[in-house]
Motif scaffolding. Structure first.
Motif, PDB file in Angstrom:
ATOM      1  N   PRO A 264     -64.934 -26.867 -33.611  1.00 45.39           N
ATOM      2  CA  PRO A 264     -65.737 -26.890 -34.840  1.00 45.39           C
ATOM      3  C   PRO A 264     -67.054 -27.637 -34.719  1.00 45.39           C
ATOM      4  CG  PRO A 264     -63.844 -28.358 -35.029  1.00 45.39           C
ATOM      5  CD  PRO A 264     -63.645 -27.554 -33.771  1.00 45.39           C
ATOM      6  N   ALA A 265     -67.134 -28.625 -33.837  1.00 42.64           N
ATOM      7  CA  ALA A 265     -68.361 -29.419 -33.753  1.00 42.64           C
ATOM      8  C   ALA A 265     -69.440 -28.753 -32.928  1.00 42.64           C
ATOM      9  CB  ALA A 265     -68.049 -30.799 -33.171  1.00 42.64           C
ATOM     10  N   THR A 266     -69.093 -27.756 -32.128  1.00 43.43           N
ATOM     11  CA  THR A 266     -70.078 -27.124 -31.247  1.00 43.43           C
ATOM     12  C   THR A 266     -70.145 -25.621 -31.528  1.00 43.43           C
ATOM     13  OG1 THR A 266     -68.371 -27.011 -29.525  1.00 43.43           O
ATOM     14  CG2 THR A 266     -69.889 -28.872 -29.461  1.00 43.43           C
ATOM     15  N   TRP A 267     -69.304 -24.843 -30.856  1.00 42.89           N
ATOM     16  CA  TRP A 267     -69.350 -23.395 -31.053  1.00 42.89           C
ATOM     17  C   TRP A 267     -69.065 -23.027 -32.504  1.00 42.89           C
ATOM     18  CZ3 TRP A 267     -66.182 -21.061 -26.362  1.00 42.89           C
ATOM     19  CH2 TRP A 267     -66.835 -21.394 -25.177  1.00 42.89           C
ATOM     20  N   GLY A 268     -68.097 -23.694 -33.123  1.00 35.43           N
ATOM     21  CA  GLY A 268     -67.758 -23.374 -34.509  1.00 35.43           C
ATOM     22  C   GLY A 268     -68.934 -23.554 -35.436  1.00 35.43           C
TER      23      GLY A 268
END
Length: 459
Positions: A264-268
């Motif tokens: 969630p913190a990057t790709w999401g």
């Protein structure tokens, strides 16, 4: 660091001068006899001069293998092995003389090849074919993995070169739409663009399209070259009538997005950002309007694309009929020899095999159509080889999942999925070299992101 957490410290870019130089070489090779061969001889010499040059020579060789031979009439039957041997020789030199390391996944690959060599001597009914295939596979895949790993510190350059390759193939194929004697020369109906066959352009074009699409959609790179390559890629893959290419492109994106939501913190965050806001609203509005106006014709076209020339009356039947016979023969052979298989590169049906003979009359190849990589791998290498291959692929793709950008993961998954319809993973003398170069690039770029703490598509 930049203010945008999704913008890399050094932005990869299309190498425009190199792009036009490459297109110019294609035009020149179309009219100058033996220029293609001269370029490959030069590539072999160039590969000997350094580790980066060895990787560049491999990319050039892969392009020479898949380029449209009606445009560039280059004879690669012998020269492909000359270039590959030169690149492999440079890799060995750097390892033995200069003490450069090889990644752990390379040693896994070595164990896999040892199991293939055992199969060649113990179970193959064409041992010289299996031996030649195993050695050439090791040279191609191993050289790609090690060469790009040793130059991973040049990750920005490699990503720029990958972007340039995508634009070269996808945008460069657009003029072939107006030149059907080239763009549709294989069968008159399926688009092959700059490449040698529609069933080459479809799957390999899908790999490049996945990468540039992710850059445009998820990483918000809106350069004209990238947007043009993305649009040209989707149109070209569809016009190639390659079910394998289109399904791999779409499903690879679905897998990347689905797994990306678990980060969630990057790709999401990238995915949520791409799927929100005015751009999404306008896109949905345009899609809805097109669906209302062209929906019936579009659905008929999609069904016709999936059915293609099959005699089946529905899509499921077409997909089953095109591969089920090949899979059944492969699995029958696997059940007869489950541990080591029947030997790498050995045809499923000896009665229908066409053997290729080399110097001294030795059989060095056979016409093989397997169509589905899992069953083909089990048939040719057995449970042992299949398990080792899974470990090799996991070793290549897990770093991309953990550290790499979303686009490289989508690209890597597309490469995996095209092998479900076209068993090219061991075809180093053909499209398989391109496959291993793409995996190796994704792997090395991702490892560099981990080691340098740079931001490649995410923090």
């Amino acid at each position: 660091m930049t203010s945008d957490p999704f913008e890399p410290v050094v932005q990869p870019r299309v190498l425009v001068r190199l792009l036009f130089y490459a297109w110019g070489l294609v035009a020149a090779a179309a009219v100058i006899p033996f220029l293609g061969e001269a370029i490959l001889v030069g590539a072999a010499i160039y590969a000997l001069t350094g580790p980066r040059q060895a990787g560049e020579a491999l990319l050039l060789l892969a392009l020479a293998i898949i380029i449209h031979k009606g445009l560039v009439p280059v004879d690669i039957s012998l020269l492909r092995w000359v270039v590959l041997a030169a690149a492999a020789g440079r890799v060995v030199w750097d390892g033995v003389i200069n003490g450069m390391p090889a990644p752990p996944v390379f040693w896994l690959l070595t164990v896999l090849v040892i199991s293939m060599l055992l199969g060649a001597f113990l179970v193959s009914w064409l041992p010289t074919v299996s031996l030649f295939k195993a050695i050439s596979f090791y040279l191609g895949a191993g050289t790609a993995i090690v060469a790009f790993y040793r130059t991973r510190h040049e990750a920005v350059y490699w990503q720029s070169l990958l972007l340039t390759l995508a634009v070269f193939v996808l945008v460069g194929s657009l003029p072939m739409l107006a030149l059907p004697q080239y763009g549709f020369s294989r069968n008159g109906v399926s688009f092959q663009g700059l490449l040698t066959h529609p069933q080459t352009f479809g799957p390999l074009g899908a790999v490049l399209t996945a990468y540039v699409t992710s850059l445009v959609v998820f990483e918000r790179q809106r350069g004209g070259w990238l947007v043009g390559a993305m649009l040209a890629g989707w149109v070209g893959v569809y016009l190639s009538q390659s079910r394998t290419g289109m399904l791999a492109l779409v499903l690879g994106g679905a897998v990347a997005v689905g797994l990306g939501l678990f980060k969630p913190a990057t790709w999401g965050l990238q995915i949520r950002r791409a799927l929100s806001g005015p751009a999404l609203a306008l896109g949905l509005l345009a899609f809805g309007a097109l669906a209302v106006v062209y929906g019936p014709d579009l659905s008929e076209g999609v069904v016709a694309f999936l059915l293609k020339d099959e005699g089946a009356e529905d899509v499921a039947g077409a997909l089953q009929e095109s591969r089920s016979g090949l899979i059944e023969r492969s699995m029958d052979n696997f059940y007869d020899s489950p541990l080591l298989g029947i030997g790498l590169g050995v045809p499923s049906d000896p009665a229908g095999a066409r053997i290729e003979f080399g110097p001294l009359g030795l059989p060095i190849g056979a016409t093989v159509e397997k169509g589905f990589t899992p069953s083909a791998v089990l048939e040719e290498t057995g449970v042992l080889g299949a398990a080792l291959l899974v470990l090799v692929l996991a070793g290549l793709l897990l770093p991309v999942w953990r550290y790499g950008p979303l686009g490289l993961f989508w690209m890597g998954m597309t490469v995996v999925l095209i092998n479900l319809g076209e068993a090219i993973i061991f075809a180093i003398g053909g499209n398989g070299l391109f496959v291993w170069i793409m995996w190796s690039l994704a792997y090395s770029i991702s490892l560099e992101r981990r080691s340098s703490q740079q931001t490649w598509g995410g923090p």
